[in-house]
Design a protein around this motif. Sequence first.
Motif, PDB file in Angstrom:
ATOM      1  N   LEU A   1      80.274   0.122  70.482  1.00 16.87           N
ATOM      2  CA  LEU A   1      79.132  -0.730  70.123  1.00 16.87           C
ATOM      3  C   LEU A   1      78.457  -1.352  71.339  1.00 16.87           C
ATOM      4  CD1 LEU A   1      81.001  -2.632  67.254  1.00 16.87           C
ATOM      5  CD2 LEU A   1      79.402  -0.737  66.956  1.00 16.87           C
TER       6      LEU A   1
ATOM      7  N   PHE B   1      74.271  -5.012  71.706  1.00 15.94           N
ATOM      8  CA  PHE B   1      75.448  -4.443  71.061  1.00 15.94           C
ATOM      9  C   PHE B   1      75.037  -4.051  69.650  1.00 15.94           C
ATOM     10  CE2 PHE B   1      79.629  -5.772  73.110  1.00 15.94           C
ATOM     11  CZ  PHE B   1      79.083  -6.129  74.321  1.00 15.94           C
TER      12      PHE B   1
ATOM     13  N   MET C   1      83.599  -2.892  72.919  1.00 20.40           N
ATOM     14  CA  MET C   1      83.840  -3.178  71.499  1.00 20.40           C
ATOM     15  C   MET C   1      83.624  -1.878  70.745  1.00 20.40           C
ATOM     16  SD  MET C   1      84.788  -5.898  69.955  1.00 20.40           S
ATOM     17  CE  MET C   1      84.472  -7.245  71.083  1.00 20.40           C
TER      18      MET C   1
ATOM     19  N   THR D   1      87.470 -11.372  66.024  1.00 16.92           N
ATOM     20  CA  THR D   1      86.729 -12.174  65.057  1.00 16.92           C
ATOM     21  C   THR D   1      85.686 -13.065  65.725  1.00 16.92           C
ATOM     22  OG1 THR D   1      88.709 -12.139  63.744  1.00 16.92           O
ATOM     23  CG2 THR D   1      87.055 -13.797  63.158  1.00 16.92           C
ATOM     24  N   LYS D   2      84.472 -12.973  65.212  1.00 19.86           N
ATOM     25  CA  LYS D   2      83.378 -13.797  65.722  1.00 19.86           C
ATOM     26  C   LYS D   2      83.389 -15.175  65.047  1.00 19.86           C
ATOM     27  CE  LYS D   2      80.718 -10.165  64.849  1.00 19.86           C
ATOM     28  NZ  LYS D   2      79.643  -9.159  64.789  1.00 19.86           N
TER      29      LYS D   2
ATOM     30  N   PHE E   1      83.756 -18.248  60.860  1.00 18.75           N
ATOM     31  CA  PHE E   1      82.846 -18.789  59.846  1.00 18.75           C
ATOM     32  C   PHE E   1      82.084 -17.693  59.122  1.00 18.75           C
ATOM     33  CE2 PHE E   1      78.782 -20.178  58.276  1.00 18.75           C
ATOM     34  CZ  PHE E   1      79.145 -21.281  57.536  1.00 18.75           C
ATOM     35  N   HIS E   2      81.966 -17.813  57.819  1.00 11.21           N
ATOM     36  CA  HIS E   2      81.028 -16.985  57.077  1.00 11.21           C
ATOM     37  C   HIS E   2      80.115 -17.867  56.252  1.00 11.21           C
ATOM     38  CE1 HIS E   2      82.414 -12.578  57.217  1.00 11.21           C
ATOM     39  NE2 HIS E   2      82.171 -13.098  58.378  1.00 11.21           N
TER      40      HIS E   2
HETATM   41  N1  LIG Z   1      83.482 -13.385  61.655  1.00 11.75           N
HETATM   42  C1  LIG Z   1      83.365 -12.054  61.753  1.00 11.75           C
HETATM   43  N2  LIG Z   1      83.862 -11.439  62.838  1.00 11.75           N
HETATM   44  C2  LIG Z   1      83.765 -10.100  62.940  1.00 11.75           C
HETATM   45  C3  LIG Z   1      83.178  -9.324  61.926  1.00 11.75           C
HETATM   46  C4  LIG Z   1      82.654 -10.001  60.805  1.00 11.75           C
HETATM   47  O1  LIG Z   1      82.101  -9.393  59.886  1.00 11.75           O
HETATM   48  N3  LIG Z   1      82.754 -11.362  60.751  1.00 11.75           N
HETATM   49  N4  LIG Z   1      83.132  -7.952  62.064  1.00 11.75           N
HETATM   50  C5  LIG Z   1      84.165  -7.378  62.927  1.00 11.75           C
HETATM   51  C6  LIG Z   1      84.009  -5.950  63.130  1.00 11.75           C
HETATM   52  S1  LIG Z   1      84.481  -4.957  61.843  1.00 11.75           S
HETATM   53  C7  LIG Z   1      83.568  -5.446  64.318  1.00 11.75           C
HETATM   54  S2  LIG Z   1      83.538  -3.781  64.566  1.00 11.75           S
HETATM   55  C8  LIG Z   1      83.127  -6.329  65.415  1.00 11.75           C
HETATM   56  C9  LIG Z   1      81.733  -5.965  65.901  1.00 11.75           C
HETATM   57  O2  LIG Z   1      81.372  -6.762  66.984  1.00 11.75           O
HETATM   58  P1  LIG Z   1      79.849  -6.912  67.434  1.00 11.75           P
HETATM   59  O3  LIG Z   1      79.015  -7.236  66.217  1.00 11.75           O
HETATM   60  O4  LIG Z   1      79.841  -7.974  68.469  1.00 11.75           O
HETATM   61  O5  LIG Z   1      79.423  -5.580  68.023  1.00 11.75           O
HETATM   62  O6  LIG Z   1      83.145  -7.691  65.045  1.00 11.75           O
HETATM   63  C10 LIG Z   1      84.244  -8.092  64.257  1.00 11.75           C
HETATM   64  N5  LIG Z   1      84.258  -9.520  64.082  1.00 11.75           N
END
Ligand SMILES: Nc1nc2c(c(=O)[nH]1)N[C@H]1C(S)=C(S)[C@@H](COP(=O)(O)O)O[C@H]1N2
Length: 371
Positions: free
Chosen positions: A95, A14, A86, A186-187, A126-127
């Motif tokens: 992506l 991705f 995504m 959000t990741k 988390f960051h």
């Molecule tokens: N924690 C976290 N989640 C995040 C982000 C991030 O910067 N931090 N970026 C977001 C954005 S702007 C996008 S477009 C997607 C991208 O997902 P990918 O990196 O799995 O392709 O994750 C989202 N989730």
Amino acid sequence: MGTQRAYLTNPAEFRDVSRGNPRPHTLKGEALVQARLTPETWRLEIVSDGSATIQTPRSLEAGNAVDLTELHNLGKRHGKKFLKAMQCLNIATPLGQGLWEGVPLREVIKLVGRISNVRRIYWWGFHNNDPKQIFQASLSYSQVFETPPWDLGPLVAYRLNGQPIPLLRGGPVRMVIPWAHGFKSTKWLQRITLTNNVAANDTYANGNNEIESYLKTAAYLDDGPREFRAGQPVEMSGVAMVGWSGLKRVEYWLRPDAGTHGQLADDDPAWQTARWLPCALEGPPTNWGGQLPDNVLPRDVWGFDPKTGRPKEWPMRFSVVRWTAALRDLRPGAYEFRARAVDLNDFAQPEPRPYQKSGQNLVQVRLFTVA
Ligand SMILES: Nc1nc2c(c(=O)[nH]1)N[C@H]1C(S)=C(S)[C@@H](COP(=O)(O)O)O[C@H]1N2
Ligand SMILES: [Mo]
């Protein structure tokens, strides 16, 4: 993912959009444990910001934050598998596309018991320990709790392509909002907050982004050769994102190079007389078993017919489909090739006129010559 043929994108491939310094997915060893980003240390807090009332907040402080086992157990009863591409609000091409698995967000929030005065739900991942770097997104109460049965609501996801979500893609647990641009997905999800405040407090509201936008139906062009020999077949291709309004067809417009390096203003009269011709859309894979992970049956995927094991509609919303256009008998010369999507409203991209900060859907152009 433009030229990729497999239906699902390898999680490592991705295109990545991640903030944070250091980026969470570069953490290792003890730092990863401290960040609670291993399967054993991961916890999810579900709390109020003080303006909403909840019966049993789940917090690190109280020692009752949700762990991965509890989430997986919820998944046994409520889990959904679904296909979704995504796409970043600020990047035209999708992506990557995955088979995600998760629990509806509303089932996760039910873990706190009775709630009241909740008008919005926001969350962050988390960051690092700098509060200014928190990456946050939100939805309204209704978007979370009152989703109709024919739509996938927001999900708390823990599997991607049949495996635990890798750290790189936001694992152990990531929010996935099927209809939205990537910033809501959000990741490294760690905290969900219930609030009475109706203001949409997404981090993405900074930067002038339209934060309630749905994924747009739009065609995007692959890169490829810029020169062809006369008499040779010319094949153009790309992907189309199937947004909220669905996809009826993709069509192309070929014209001699007008000498403006592909620039064509929104109000140029040439748009009015353009001759759009149909592109071919790739059908569903004939062998879903060969496309899906080994441990996933087609009939268990959301939007598939349990009897036939095939998608109920094609192309599927919030996923991508490939298209091609075969151009034959081109005379030597320079050309401009454009493609656009037409949605189920019969709106051609980019109608209604696009506001690019609600998602990228400009009609793309590829210049080439035939010698
Ligand atoms: N924690 C976290 N989640 C995040 C982000 C991030 O910067 N931090 N970026 C977001 C954005 S702007 C996008 S477009 C997607 C991208 O997902 P990918 O990196 O799995 O392709 O994750 C989202 N989730
Ligand atoms: Mo994004």
